[in-house]
Design a protein around this motif. Structure first.
Motif, PDB file in Angstrom:
ATOM      1  N   ALA A  37      -1.340  11.987  11.871  1.00 57.15           N
ATOM      2  CA  ALA A  37       0.047  11.503  11.916  1.00 57.15           C
ATOM      3  C   ALA A  37       0.219  10.310  10.980  1.00 57.15           C
ATOM      4  N   HIS A  38      -0.780   9.443  10.947  1.00 53.50           N
ATOM      5  CA  HIS A  38      -0.706   8.286  10.050  1.00 53.50           C
ATOM      6  C   HIS A  38      -2.100   7.712   9.826  1.00 53.50           C
ATOM      7  N   LEU A  39      -2.300   7.241   8.583  1.00 56.09           N
ATOM      8  CA  LEU A  39      -3.567   6.580   8.294  1.00 56.09           C
ATOM      9  C   LEU A  39      -3.340   5.545   7.215  1.00 56.09           C
ATOM     10  N   ASP A  40      -3.734   4.295   7.511  1.00 56.65           N
ATOM     11  CA  ASP A  40      -3.782   3.274   6.465  1.00 56.65           C
ATOM     12  C   ASP A  40      -5.027   2.435   6.710  1.00 56.65           C
ATOM     13  N   ASP A  41      -5.152   1.300   6.041  1.00 56.61           N
ATOM     14  CA  ASP A  41      -6.357   0.495   6.192  1.00 56.61           C
ATOM     15  C   ASP A  41      -6.490  -0.131   7.580  1.00 56.61           C
ATOM     16  N   PHE A  42      -5.398  -0.119   8.337  1.00 56.33           N
ATOM     17  CA  PHE A  42      -5.368  -0.914   9.553  1.00 56.33           C
ATOM     18  C   PHE A  42      -5.230  -0.089  10.827  1.00 56.33           C
ATOM     19  N   ASN A  43      -4.600   1.085  10.718  1.00 55.66           N
ATOM     20  CA  ASN A  43      -4.343   1.904  11.899  1.00 55.66           C
ATOM     21  C   ASN A  43      -4.528   3.388  11.570  1.00 55.66           C
ATOM     22  N   VAL A  44      -4.781   4.152  12.635  1.00 56.80           N
ATOM     23  CA  VAL A  44      -4.865   5.604  12.474  1.00 56.80           C
ATOM     24  C   VAL A  44      -4.148   6.240  13.665  1.00 56.80           C
ATOM     25  N   ASP A  62       0.846  -1.189   0.000  1.00 55.70           N
ATOM     26  CA  ASP A  62       0.000   0.000   0.000  1.00 55.70           C
ATOM     27  C   ASP A  62       0.888   1.249   0.000  1.00 55.70           C
ATOM     28  N   ALA A  63       0.303   2.405   0.288  1.00 55.64           N
ATOM     29  CA  ALA A  63       1.064   3.654   0.236  1.00 55.64           C
ATOM     30  C   ALA A  63       1.683   3.977   1.592  1.00 55.64           C
ATOM     31  N   ALA A  64       1.622   3.026   2.551  1.00 53.55           N
ATOM     32  CA  ALA A  64       2.084   3.325   3.905  1.00 53.55           C
ATOM     33  C   ALA A  64       3.033   2.238   4.413  1.00 53.55           C
ATOM     34  N   ASN A  65       3.859   1.689   3.517  1.00 54.05           N
ATOM     35  CA  ASN A  65       4.877   0.685   3.860  1.00 54.05           C
ATOM     36  C   ASN A  65       4.308  -0.676   4.250  1.00 54.05           C
ATOM     37  N   THR A  79     -11.659 -11.602  -4.924  1.00 53.21           N
ATOM     38  CA  THR A  79     -12.911 -11.353  -5.635  1.00 53.21           C
ATOM     39  C   THR A  79     -13.508  -9.991  -5.292  1.00 53.21           C
ATOM     40  N   GLY A  80     -13.304  -9.538  -4.035  1.00 51.08           N
ATOM     41  CA  GLY A  80     -13.967  -8.303  -3.625  1.00 51.08           C
ATOM     42  C   GLY A  80     -13.061  -7.172  -3.192  1.00 51.08           C
ATOM     43  N   GLY A  81     -11.778  -7.468  -2.943  1.00 54.35           N
ATOM     44  CA  GLY A  81     -10.836  -6.404  -2.634  1.00 54.35           C
ATOM     45  C   GLY A  81     -10.760  -5.995  -1.177  1.00 54.35           C
ATOM     46  N   GLU A  82     -11.304  -6.830  -0.279  1.00 53.89           N
ATOM     47  CA  GLU A  82     -11.217  -6.462   1.135  1.00 53.89           C
ATOM     48  C   GLU A  82      -9.814  -6.771   1.677  1.00 53.89           C
ATOM     49  N   PRO A  83      -9.148  -5.776   2.311  1.00 56.50           N
ATOM     50  CA  PRO A  83      -7.830  -6.056   2.900  1.00 56.50           C
ATOM     51  C   PRO A  83      -7.988  -7.036   4.074  1.00 56.50           C
ATOM     52  N   LEU A  84      -7.198  -8.126   4.060  1.00 56.79           N
ATOM     53  CA  LEU A  84      -7.346  -9.162   5.076  1.00 56.79           C
ATOM     54  C   LEU A  84      -6.183  -9.207   6.054  1.00 56.79           C
ATOM     55  N   TRP A  85      -5.012  -8.868   5.576  1.00 54.79           N
ATOM     56  CA  TRP A  85      -3.782  -9.100   6.361  1.00 54.79           C
ATOM     57  C   TRP A  85      -2.758  -8.067   5.960  1.00 54.79           C
ATOM     58  N   HIS A  86      -1.876  -7.701   6.887  1.00 53.23           N
ATOM     59  CA  HIS A  86      -0.810  -6.774   6.514  1.00 53.23           C
ATOM     60  C   HIS A  86       0.386  -6.937   7.420  1.00 53.23           C
ATOM     61  N   ALA A  87       1.521  -6.444   6.962  1.00 52.09           N
ATOM     62  CA  ALA A  87       2.715  -6.323   7.795  1.00 52.09           C
ATOM     63  C   ALA A  87       3.417  -5.036   7.378  1.00 52.09           C
ATOM     64  N   ASN A  88       3.760  -4.206   8.370  1.00 55.20           N
ATOM     65  CA  ASN A  88       4.494  -2.970   8.077  1.00 55.20           C
ATOM     66  C   ASN A  88       5.971  -3.325   7.903  1.00 55.20           C
TER      67      ASN A  88
END
Lengths: 526, 361
Positions: B302-309, A469-472, A480-489
């Motif tokens: 300060a920060h915003l993504d799909d998971f945290n704000v 994404d745009a935030a590392n 199929t639907g585009g829902e974000p399920l998992w992430h790691a910074n």
């Protein structure tokens, strides 16, 4: 302009090479899930994996398996390469450096450093593998072959002239006994070309220039032979290949001079084109031009992806590209005829489409001395980071940007050269889009918070799409639907195309972010 | 981890380390490295030399292209670059880059590129004007298409004899073979120092053509009609709903040069450096977070993504939340109206608006 080079002796050496082969080029036609034998994973450029051990239902168990830092530290060098995987070893590059690391735990097997004589070190997309040998390009214009086993250099061969400001950056592609190489560089007004080299000796097999021969009908798209011969069109994008048609596909870059188009009136073929060549001879089969007479640096080098699908109920051999200029094109890859041309992002530079389905540039949106507000910006609606296509969902996934900037002419001399202008500033908003390849319609779009997602995309049979994404964050979304399920910074934005493989029953997902390669898996000990 | 890697790398580590050490110390170095180092090697800036305004343009350009640089870090990074790499700066470690004198972010060409000596270039220009200009043109880009047959000459910036040359070592032998000159003298009569000077001049012409050359500035952006700009300001542009010519915009034309003002007008978020290089930071995005229970909190984003704000509240305290369906997040961008205009106004509107703003000296 294609011609045969020194190909003598290739047959004899080929036979010798096959004896101790790790990778027979024929196996490239059907890659197994314990390999990722070329930049795009396979010849189609789809970056779709049939693996489903990691899937939308269990993705919450995906965790860190290993980390490999290249240690370049402040000297930089983001990992833009997609690693190639063979026999449990990953091979990847940054400019002038190659690493072999264990695909199970990220430990180094060997590394190789090329002593550079210069060239732009903006990025290197990775390696190609053939037999016991690895191939990569250097910024100072060499194709280097290493021994897969220990990273020792076998030979290097020139692919371009550094004094003309060419440089090397792409991952070569192996087709049969051809190593396909491309060139980069748009600082001076020089012609682009693509080459095939002998895998055993590095000798040139053929070269195809990205401009017509003087006298060809297409030569009329230039005002003069001189403008045409110095007209740019670099070949810095990844190629794809259809073995049945025996056609090699790639896109070409911007014309030269880049921003000031007044000394090169016309469409400027074959710059900004999607091209099909015979890989044995370098002979042109067809072309399609996404950006006739480009003045915005919108290289059409994005992956020319091969999709086998139905259009109007009939099975078709298709080629799809989400182009830097904001348009999504679907072509019939047997003949280059256009099927779909739609915008997948904001684009204000074209007046419409011509009869061939190519956008018609609006002169008012060409760069101006006092500035023209243009969308997309120079980085484009998309760029080199690879998209993905899932045959399961029928969706083409691309990180797209709605972007604007102001384009200026800086050099109003009567004969501008080089760039002679540029764009400045801008606003950009990025989203992950899922496009129906049959219509170009956006089925879903997931807006990232802010600008700057330039990550590549991977889709899998586990109903997942992996990207940055745009935030590392490295993110997995439901396909199929585009829902974000998992992430790691990852602490740095994703800088390559993610890839996946299965070894000893464990599925790994590997991604590069800045100077670090990350391996994720479900790592519970069995 | 990193130390181990250095040991394993051997020669590679030495090479990488070499460029790492070359980045000069100074305030803001760490900020620069954090923001730019993940993608750019030190080579990207070493050997460059630019004014603060020019560095500001480069960095804001990178932001527009996706670089994640916080508003507060922008002036820090630009200051570091401007102090470390002022105009004319060229570390001895990168001799081939000396001429770059204001590059645009990329280090191109061979490492052993000719280092143009300005004094030799000036002498070489004299030789060029006396013997070469008629056929090869004032910028060595060749004769005009309509030139008479007798004075047609090729583009020397694109000449392989020139591009392969170092200090006269290919130009010299080429001219020794005999080449027409304006004076009618034999080209072999040129002395070795004259050929070397000519070489410096021709390489300077090549360098001018590169992105690092002098053609890096808009020529004139003041082409609009101030009156039409005022009409748009007060009418369709709805600029008056936030701005006032006698309030926040008073003397705005004195604060920014015309190009910067044009950029600031269209892209206020990414362009935030003023005339003379003063930092003029953008206004922050505000956010209001409303948890399922408890009071809403408003602060600067300060920060915003799909998971945290995350935000800084009115006391300056940092607070963050995991985003859930029950957590309400409302973002307010003070520049939203500028973004909306991107698809609305014409280039004429922009040029007219700039002309109008220029009246506010």
């Amino acid at each position: 302009m294609s011609h045969w080079g020194r190909a003598a002796g290739a047959g004899v050496l080929m036979t010798a090479g096959l004896a101790a082969q790790i990778l027979n080029p024929a196996t490239l036609l059907q890659p197994t899930p314990d390999t990722w034998p070329m930049y795009n994973g396979d010849y189609s450029g789809r970056r779709f994996s049939k693996l489903e051990k990691v899937n939308a239902a269990n993705i919450d168990s995906l965790s860190l398996a290993w980390v490999f830092r290249i240690g370049a530290g402040e000297s930089g060098g983001a990992i833009k390469a997609t690693p190639v995987l063979l026999d449990g070893v990953l091979y990847f590059t940054i400019p002038d450096h190659v690493w072999a690391i264990d695909a199970r735990d990220g430990r180094e097997v060997w590394n190789y450093t090329w002593e550079s004589k210069g060239g732009i070190h903006i990025g290197n997309r990775g390696v190609a593998v053939y037999g016991n040998w690895l191939y990569f390009e250097t910024p100072d214009c060499n194709l280097v072959s290493l021994n897969l086993k220990d990273g020792k250099e076998r030979w290097h061969a020139p692919i371009c002239d550094l004094d003309q400001f060419y440089f090397g950056s792409i991952a070569p592609l192996v087709i049969k006994n051809h190593i396909i190489t491309g060139v980069s560089g748009d600082d001076l007004d020089i012609p682009g070309y693509i080459e095939s080299h002998d895998p055993e000796t590095g000798a040139l097999q053929w070269r195809w220039y990205t401009h017509p021969d003087p006298g060809d009908a297409e030569a009329k798209t230039w005002p003069s032979v001189d403008a045409m011969m110095h007209g740019g069109g670099m070949t810095w994008g990844p190629s794809t290949y259809d073995p049945e048609l025996n056609l090699l596909y790639f896109g070409t870059g911007n014309p030269q001079p880049v921003i000031a188009g007044k000394a090169r009136q016309g469409d400027n073929l074959y710059t900004e084109s999607i091209v099909a060549l015979n890989p044995d001879t370098g002979k042109l089969a067809w072309y399609f031009q996404p950006s006739p007479h480009d003045t915005h640096d919108w290289d059409a080098i994005e992956v020319p992806m091969l999709i086998d699908g139905d259009v109007d109920g009939k099975p078709r051999k298709l080629l799809a590209q989400a182009s830097r200029n904001g348009y999504f094109f679907v072509l019939d890859r047997t003949n280059g005829k256009n099927i779909v041309s739609t915008k997948f992002a904001n684009a204000n530079w074209a007046k419409g489409l011509d009869a061939k389905g190519q956008p018609i540039p609006d002169p008012a949106k060409m760069p101006q001395p006092d500035g023209a507000l243009v969308s997309p910006n120079q980085s484009g609606a998309a760029n080199w980071p690879p998209p993905s296509f899932s045959p399961q969902t029928g969706l083409f996934y691309i990180n797209a940007s709605d972007a604007w900037s102001i384009y200026y002419i800086y050099d109003d001399n009567e004969k501008p050269e080089g760039w002679a202008g540029n764009d400045r500033g801008g606003h950009s908003q990025s989203s992950l889009e899922a496009i129906d390849y049959r219509t170009g319609k956006i089925v879903w779009s997931h807006k990232w918070e802010g600008a700057g997602s330039r990550a590549g995309v991977l889709s899998t049979a586990g109903n997942l799409v992996f990207t940055g994404d745009a935030a590392n964050n490295f993110v997995a979304l439901e396909a199929t639907g585009g829902e974000p399920l998992w992430h790691a910074n990852l602490g740095s934005s994703v800088t390559n195309g993610p890839m996946t493989y299965e070894l000893d029953g464990t599925q790994y997902v590997v991604v590069g972010a800045g100077d670090t390669l990350w391996g994720f898996a479900m790592v519970r000990k069995q | 981890m990193r130390k181990t890697v250095w040991l394993i790398l051997g020669i590679g580590a030495a090479a990488l380390n070499g460029s790492a050490q070359a980045l000069p110390e100074g305030p803001g170095k760490a900020t620069y490295q954090r923001a730019c180092g993940a993608c750019h090697s030190a080579n990207m800036v070493l050997g460059r030399g630019m004014s603060r305004d020019q560095w500001g343009t480069v960095v804001t350009d990178m932001i527009a292209k996706g670089a994640k640089i916080k508003d507060a870090d922008l002036p820090v990074i630009v200051d570091y670059l401007a102090k470390s790499f002022p105009p004319g700066a060229a570390p001895a470690s990168t001799p081939g880059r000396r001429r770059a004198g204001g590059g645009f972010g990329l280090t191109m060409g061979p490492n052993d590129r000719q280092v143009v000596d300005p004094a030799a270039e000036a002498r070489g220009r004299t030789v060029y004007i006396a013997e070469c200009l008629t056929c090869h043109g004032s910028k060595a880009r060749g004769s005009r298409d309509d030139a008479p047959e007798s004075s047609r000459g090729p583009d020397l910036v694109r000449s392989l004899v020139v591009l392969h040359d170092r200090y006269g070592n290919t130009i010299g032998p080429f001219l020794a073979k005999g080449h027409p000159m304006q004076s009618g003298k034999p080209s072999a009569s040129l002395t070795e120092p004259q050929i070397k000077d000519l070489s410096h001049f021709l390489h300077a012409m090549v360098d001018e053509t590169l992105r690092s050359g002098p053609y890096r500035q808009p020529i004139n952006v003041l082409t609009g009609d101030a009156k039409a700009g005022q009409e748009f300001f007060e009418g369709a542009g709805r600029c008056g709903s936030c701005h006032s010519p006698t309030g926040d915009l008073a003397h705005i034309a004195g604060k920014y040069d015309p190009v910067s003002l044009q950029q600031k007008l269209v892209f206020p978020r990414t362009f935030s450096l003023g005339r003379g290089g003063r930092a003029a930071s953008s206004q922050p995005v505000m956010v209001t977070v409303t948890p399922p229970t408890g009071a809403a909190v408003t602060g600067t984003l300060a920060h915003l993504d799909d998971f945290n704000v995350a935000l800084r509240d009115s006391t300056g305290a940092y607070r963050s939340w995991k985003r859930t369906a029950e957590l309400k997040v409302e973002k307010k961008d003070p520049y939203a109206a500028h973004v909306e205009l991107l698809d609305v106004y014409s280039d004429k509107n922009i040029h007219d608006l700039l002309a109008y703003l220029e009246t506010m000296k």
